[in-house]
Design a protein around this motif. Structure first.
Motif, PDB file in Angstrom:
ATOM      1  N   ASN A   1       0.829  -1.212   0.000  1.00  0.00           N
ATOM      2  CA  ASN A   1       0.000   0.000   0.000  1.00  0.00           C
ATOM      3  C   ASN A   1       0.856   1.252   0.000  1.00  0.00           C
ATOM      4  OD1 ASN A   1      -2.387  -1.470   0.003  1.00  0.00           O
ATOM      5  ND2 ASN A   1      -2.498  -1.501   2.227  1.00  0.00           N
ATOM      6  N   TRP A   2       1.957   1.237   0.747  1.00  0.00           N
ATOM      7  CA  TRP A   2       2.858   2.389   0.805  1.00  0.00           C
ATOM      8  C   TRP A   2       3.457   2.659  -0.572  1.00  0.00           C
ATOM      9  CZ3 TRP A   2       8.282   2.951   0.390  1.00  0.00           C
ATOM     10  CH2 TRP A   2       8.770   4.188   0.800  1.00  0.00           C
ATOM     11  N   VAL A   3       3.941   1.616  -1.227  1.00  0.00           N
ATOM     12  CA  VAL A   3       4.551   1.795  -2.556  1.00  0.00           C
ATOM     13  C   VAL A   3       3.536   2.321  -3.552  1.00  0.00           C
ATOM     14  CG1 VAL A   3       5.612   0.560  -4.499  1.00  0.00           C
ATOM     15  CG2 VAL A   3       6.394   0.116  -2.163  1.00  0.00           C
ATOM     16  N   SER A   4       2.282   1.936  -3.419  1.00  0.00           N
ATOM     17  CA  SER A   4       1.251   2.379  -4.364  1.00  0.00           C
ATOM     18  C   SER A   4       1.019   3.888  -4.313  1.00  0.00           C
ATOM     19  CB  SER A   4      -0.069   1.641  -4.117  1.00  0.00           C
ATOM     20  OG  SER A   4      -0.716   2.141  -2.954  1.00  0.00           O
ATOM     21  N   LEU A   5       1.524   4.558  -3.294  1.00  0.00           N
ATOM     22  CA  LEU A   5       1.371   6.006  -3.170  1.00  0.00           C
ATOM     23  C   LEU A   5       2.372   6.771  -4.033  1.00  0.00           C
ATOM     24  CD1 LEU A   5       0.899   6.229   0.694  1.00  0.00           C
ATOM     25  CD2 LEU A   5      -0.884   6.065  -1.067  1.00  0.00           C
ATOM     26  N   PHE A   6       3.318   6.056  -4.645  1.00  0.00           N
ATOM     27  CA  PHE A   6       4.351   6.665  -5.482  1.00  0.00           C
ATOM     28  C   PHE A   6       4.049   6.451  -6.961  1.00  0.00           C
ATOM     29  CE2 PHE A   6       6.492   6.192  -1.488  1.00  0.00           C
ATOM     30  CZ  PHE A   6       7.434   7.203  -1.438  1.00  0.00           C
TER      31      PHE A   6
END
Length: 149
Positions: A32-37
């Motif tokens: 989920n964190w990576v999807s914010l980039f």
């Protein structure tokens, strides 16, 4: 320069992006964190973090692209053990070169609960660049400098 604003709805969405960044990272939700980039997004640590007793410092350097950001997030998930918290404060968002770009500055606080009662481990300055993609606003880049050095 300080009186320039982006559209209120865009600012609201970017503020939520900042909040999700901290929630996902703090809870070890690497995907989920990576999807914010953006797919070619980057995270740059400008100086090493303060090492806690018996724990390694995070080294300076740039991590770019989803695959490398995922590796970084997974290593921090293991290192932080779900007991480190990041908070972003005093967020200021500015318009970018066009309506699909913006920039932001904020302070970041890191509290560490791995050794018992929470300790303020570091504070820092965070600079971010944002891009609007088909799926919404994403971090294009984040640059972080922390104290103590």
């Amino acid at each position: 320069m300080l009186d320039r604003f982006i559209a209120a709805e865009d600012e609201r969405r970017i503020l939520r992006l900042y909040a999700r960044y901290c929630h996902h990272f703090n809870h070890g939700e690497a995907e989920n964190w990576v999807s914010l980039f953006a797919p070619d997004g980057s995270f740059t640590r400008l100086n090493p973090s303060a090492a806690s007793p018996g724990k390694p410092a995070n080294p300076p350097g740039k991590t770019q692209g989803h695959a490398d950001l995922m590796s970084m997030a997974l290593s921090r998930r293991e290192m932080f053990q779900g007991r480190v918290r990041h908070q972003q404060t005093d967020i200021v968002i500015q318009p970018g070169e066009d309506e699909d770009h913006a920039s932001g500055i904020s302070f970041i606080l890191l509290t560490d609960w791995r050794e018992g009662a929470g300790l303020l481990r570091s504070v820092g300055d965070c600079k971010a660049e944002f891009v609007r993609l088909a799926e919404g606003w994403r971090f294009q880049s984040i640059s972080l400098s922390t104290l103590p050095r």
